[in-house]
Design a protein around this motif. Structure first.
Motif, PDB file in Angstrom:
ATOM      1  N   SER A  49       0.847  -1.188   0.000  1.00 11.40           N
ATOM      2  CA  SER A  49       0.000   0.000   0.000  1.00 11.40           C
ATOM      3  C   SER A  49       0.882   1.237   0.000  1.00 11.40           C
ATOM      4  O   SER A  49       1.934   1.259   0.639  1.00 11.40           O
ATOM      5  N   ALA A  50       0.462   2.277  -0.721  1.00 11.83           N
ATOM      6  CA  ALA A  50       1.180   3.547  -0.716  1.00 11.83           C
ATOM      7  C   ALA A  50       0.230   4.668  -1.098  1.00 11.83           C
ATOM      8  O   ALA A  50      -0.730   4.464  -1.844  1.00 11.83           O
ATOM      9  N   LYS A  51       0.517   5.851  -0.581  1.00 12.46           N
ATOM     10  CA  LYS A  51      -0.228   7.055  -0.919  1.00 12.46           C
ATOM     11  C   LYS A  51       0.728   8.055  -1.546  1.00 12.46           C
ATOM     12  O   LYS A  51       1.930   8.027  -1.308  1.00 12.46           O
ATOM     13  N   TRP A  52       0.176   8.964  -2.347  1.00 12.69           N
ATOM     14  CA  TRP A  52       0.978  10.078  -2.839  1.00 12.69           C
ATOM     15  C   TRP A  52       0.082  11.219  -3.279  1.00 12.69           C
ATOM     16  O   TRP A  52      -1.091  11.021  -3.600  1.00 12.69           O
ATOM     17  N   LYS A  53       0.650  12.416  -3.258  1.00 10.07           N
ATOM     18  CA  LYS A  53      -0.071  13.603  -3.702  1.00 10.07           C
ATOM     19  C   LYS A  53       0.214  13.827  -5.178  1.00 10.07           C
ATOM     20  O   LYS A  53       1.364  13.812  -5.607  1.00 10.07           O
ATOM     21  N   VAL A  54      -0.836  14.025  -5.957  1.00 13.33           N
ATOM     22  CA  VAL A  54      -0.677  14.278  -7.385  1.00 13.33           C
ATOM     23  C   VAL A  54       0.175  15.537  -7.565  1.00 13.33           C
ATOM     24  O   VAL A  54      -0.118  16.581  -6.975  1.00 13.33           O
ATOM     25  N   PRO A  55       1.249  15.450  -8.364  1.00 16.02           N
ATOM     26  CA  PRO A  55       2.136  16.606  -8.526  1.00 16.02           C
ATOM     27  C   PRO A  55       1.448  17.801  -9.178  1.00 16.02           C
ATOM     28  O   PRO A  55       0.316  17.710  -9.675  1.00 16.02           O
ATOM     29  N   ALA A  56       2.158  18.929  -9.189  1.00 19.40           N
ATOM     30  CA  ALA A  56       1.653  20.141  -9.832  1.00 19.40           C
ATOM     31  C   ALA A  56       1.528  19.929 -11.334  1.00 19.40           C
ATOM     32  O   ALA A  56       2.199  19.074 -11.920  1.00 19.40           O
ATOM     33  N   ASP A  57       0.650  20.706 -11.957  1.00 21.64           N
ATOM     34  CA  ASP A  57       0.564  20.664 -13.419  1.00 21.64           C
ATOM     35  C   ASP A  57       1.872  21.183 -14.026  1.00 21.64           C
ATOM     36  O   ASP A  57       2.460  22.141 -13.508  1.00 21.64           O
ATOM     37  N   PRO A  58       2.320  20.587 -15.114  1.00 18.45           N
ATOM     38  CA  PRO A  58       3.495  21.120 -15.803  1.00 18.45           C
ATOM     39  C   PRO A  58       3.202  22.511 -16.377  1.00 18.45           C
ATOM     40  O   PRO A  58       2.053  22.849 -16.678  1.00 18.45           O
ATOM     41  N   LYS A  59       4.248  23.308 -16.538  1.00 21.65           N
ATOM     42  CA  LYS A  59       4.078  24.632 -17.140  1.00 21.65           C
ATOM     43  C   LYS A  59       3.823  24.525 -18.636  1.00 21.65           C
ATOM     44  O   LYS A  59       3.204  25.412 -19.231  1.00 21.65           O
ATOM     45  N   GLU A  60       4.325  23.447 -19.261  1.00 19.75           N
ATOM     46  CA  GLU A  60       4.091  23.212 -20.678  1.00 19.75           C
ATOM     47  C   GLU A  60       3.305  21.917 -20.839  1.00 19.75           C
ATOM     48  O   GLU A  60       3.608  20.918 -20.200  1.00 19.75           O
ATOM     49  N   SER A  61       2.306  21.913 -21.690  1.00 21.43           N
ATOM     50  CA  SER A  61       1.485  20.729 -21.909  1.00 21.43           C
ATOM     51  C   SER A  61       2.084  19.857 -23.009  1.00 21.43           C
ATOM     52  O   SER A  61       3.120  20.169 -23.584  1.00 21.43           O
ATOM     53  N   GLY A  62       1.410  18.745 -23.300  1.00 20.88           N
ATOM     54  CA  GLY A  62       1.775  17.918 -24.441  1.00 20.88           C
ATOM     55  C   GLY A  62       2.520  16.646 -24.136  1.00 20.88           C
ATOM     56  O   GLY A  62       2.659  15.789 -25.008  1.00 20.88           O
ATOM     57  N   ALA A  63       2.993  16.466 -22.908  1.00 19.82           N
ATOM     58  CA  ALA A  63       3.782  15.275 -22.578  1.00 19.82           C
ATOM     59  C   ALA A  63       2.902  14.155 -22.036  1.00 19.82           C
ATOM     60  O   ALA A  63       1.776  14.378 -21.603  1.00 19.82           O
ATOM     61  N   PHE A  64       3.434  12.938 -22.073  1.00 19.04           N
ATOM     62  CA  PHE A  64       2.782  11.787 -21.435  1.00 19.04           C
ATOM     63  C   PHE A  64       3.820  11.126 -20.541  1.00 19.04           C
ATOM     64  O   PHE A  64       4.883  10.698 -21.002  1.00 19.04           O
ATOM     65  N   PHE A  65       3.524  11.075 -19.231  1.00 20.89           N
ATOM     66  CA  PHE A  65       4.449  10.456 -18.271  1.00 20.89           C
ATOM     67  C   PHE A  65       3.637  10.080 -17.038  1.00 20.89           C
ATOM     68  O   PHE A  65       2.451  10.454 -16.916  1.00 20.89           O
ATOM     69  N   ALA A  66       4.238   9.353 -16.108  1.00 22.03           N
ATOM     70  CA  ALA A  66       3.500   8.960 -14.904  1.00 22.03           C
ATOM     71  C   ALA A  66       4.420   8.558 -13.773  1.00 22.03           C
ATOM     72  O   ALA A  66       5.369   7.797 -13.974  1.00 22.03           O
ATOM     73  N   PRO A  67       4.118   9.034 -12.577  1.00 18.22           N
ATOM     74  CA  PRO A  67       4.674   8.398 -11.381  1.00 18.22           C
ATOM     75  C   PRO A  67       3.807   7.196 -11.021  1.00 18.22           C
ATOM     76  O   PRO A  67       2.585   7.228 -11.237  1.00 18.22           O
ATOM     77  N   TRP A  68       4.434   6.143 -10.490  1.00 15.86           N
ATOM     78  CA  TRP A  68       3.656   4.972 -10.089  1.00 15.86           C
ATOM     79  C   TRP A  68       4.462   4.126  -9.115  1.00 15.86           C
ATOM     80  O   TRP A  68       5.683   4.260  -9.008  1.00 15.86           O
ATOM     81  N   PHE A  69       3.745   3.243  -8.391  1.00 16.45           N
ATOM     82  CA  PHE A  69       4.419   2.184  -7.649  1.00 16.45           C
ATOM     83  C   PHE A  69       3.874   0.860  -8.136  1.00 16.45           C
ATOM     84  O   PHE A  69       2.830   0.797  -8.795  1.00 16.45           O
ATOM     85  N   GLY A  70       4.574  -0.211  -7.829  1.00 21.44           N
ATOM     86  CA  GLY A  70       4.096  -1.508  -8.272  1.00 21.44           C
ATOM     87  C   GLY A  70       4.894  -2.648  -7.684  1.00 21.44           C
ATOM     88  O   GLY A  70       5.865  -2.441  -6.946  1.00 21.44           O
ATOM     89  N   ILE A  71       4.444  -3.864  -8.004  1.00 28.63           N
ATOM     90  CA  ILE A  71       5.171  -5.065  -7.606  1.00 28.63           C
ATOM     91  C   ILE A  71       5.460  -5.872  -8.865  1.00 28.63           C
ATOM     92  O   ILE A  71       4.724  -5.806  -9.847  1.00 28.63           O
ATOM     93  N   GLU A  72       6.547  -6.627  -8.828  1.00 30.16           N
ATOM     94  CA  GLU A  72       6.948  -7.371 -10.015  1.00 30.16           C
ATOM     95  C   GLU A  72       7.434  -8.768  -9.650  1.00 30.16           C
ATOM     96  O   GLU A  72       7.947  -9.005  -8.551  1.00 30.16           O
ATOM     97  N   SER A  73       7.268  -9.677 -10.607  1.00 29.43           N
ATOM     98  CA  SER A  73       7.735 -11.051 -10.436  1.00 29.43           C
ATOM     99  C   SER A  73       9.261 -11.070 -10.365  1.00 29.43           C
ATOM    100  O   SER A  73       9.941 -10.178 -10.871  1.00 29.43           O
TER     101      SER A  73
END
Length: 251
Positions: A49-73
């Motif tokens: 389990s984890a929580k996080w605050k959604v970051p600020a909006d970028p000053k320039e639009s148009g990008a695709f990216f993401a913060p995330w957490f996860g588990i892996e095999s």
């Protein structure tokens, strides 16, 4: 059996491509700063389990990216990840599963969030069904939304179930100008809880990066906090900034 040269070349190409796919695994191209955690030898992750605050909006639009957490095999080929992408002009969050072989990607429904919202992701193992259920629960901020997605554990060719033993915190996608990342230059995962074999464990962490871009780095703040930072005023790595934008996280 003698095969025509052209046929042999085609077969060799097919084998080479298959080997390349099999060899592909995480950490993958596009990952910037990340933290990787592991637990006791032979133990599997039964809850995270984890929580996080959604970051600020970028000053320039148009990008695709993401913060995330996860588990892996443990073979680094199967990834369960609650993600929080910026989709060019707005924030959203959804659940994602990606496996490298055979290549398969599945997403849940997505929901809009805003900068400053606190979101809470969970992943829980069910031994009766050999599956994980990941979810977003009880968002705090502009709206509340619950969603879950079940992910069966893939088997090895031997028939044995794979073991999920790796924890990740990641900032992903690095093909854009640094000014297109959030202007507050950080995302902090907090209230982190990890259980191996149903017992609370503080993973052994290491930090690294795949794409060296915008000085994006992960930092272990304490036993329940991981922060990823970047510099939105920097110049992007010229070897990376000319990549074509990707429509999904794992592509």
């Amino acid at each position: 059996v003698c095969l025509p040269v052209a046929t042999m070349r085609v077969l060799m190409l097919v084998v080479a491509l298959a080997c390349a796919v099999v060899a592909a695994k995480d950490p993958a191209e596009g990952w910037m700063g990340y933290a990787q955690g592991t637990g006791p030898d032979g133990a599997i992750i039964t809850y995270m389990s984890a929580k996080w605050k959604v970051p600020a909006d970028p000053k320039e639009s148009g990008a695709f990216f993401a913060p995330w957490f996860g588990i892996e095999s443990s073979d680094e080929e199967n990834l369960i990840q609650p993600v929080n992408p910026w989709t060019g002009s707005a924030w959203s969050h959804y659940l994602e599963y990606f496996q490298w072989w055979p290549v398969h990607n599945r997403n849940s429904a997505q929901h809009a969030v805003k900068a400053g919202d606190v979101i809470h992701g969970q992943v829980r193992y069910d031994p009766a069904t050999h599956s994980y259920t990941q979810s977003f629960v009880g968002d705090t901020g502009s709206s509340a939304w619950n969603v879950s997605m079940n992910v069966p554990v893939q088997r090895h060719l031997s028939g044995a179930y794979k073991q999920y033993s790796i924890v990740y915190f990641v900032m992903e996608k690095s093909q854009f100008r640094c000014q297109q990342y959030p202007a507050d230059d950080q995302v902090t995962f907090f209230d982190i809880v990890v259980e191996y074999d149903n017992k609370p464990v503080v993973p052994t962490y290491r930090t690294a990066f795949v794409d060296d871009n915008c000085n994006c780095r992960a930092h272990i703040v304490d036993n329940s906090t991981v922060r990823i930072t970047w510099d939105s005023t920097a110049e992007a790595n010229p070897k990376l900034r000319n990549r074509k934008p990707s429509a999904s996280l794992n592509n």
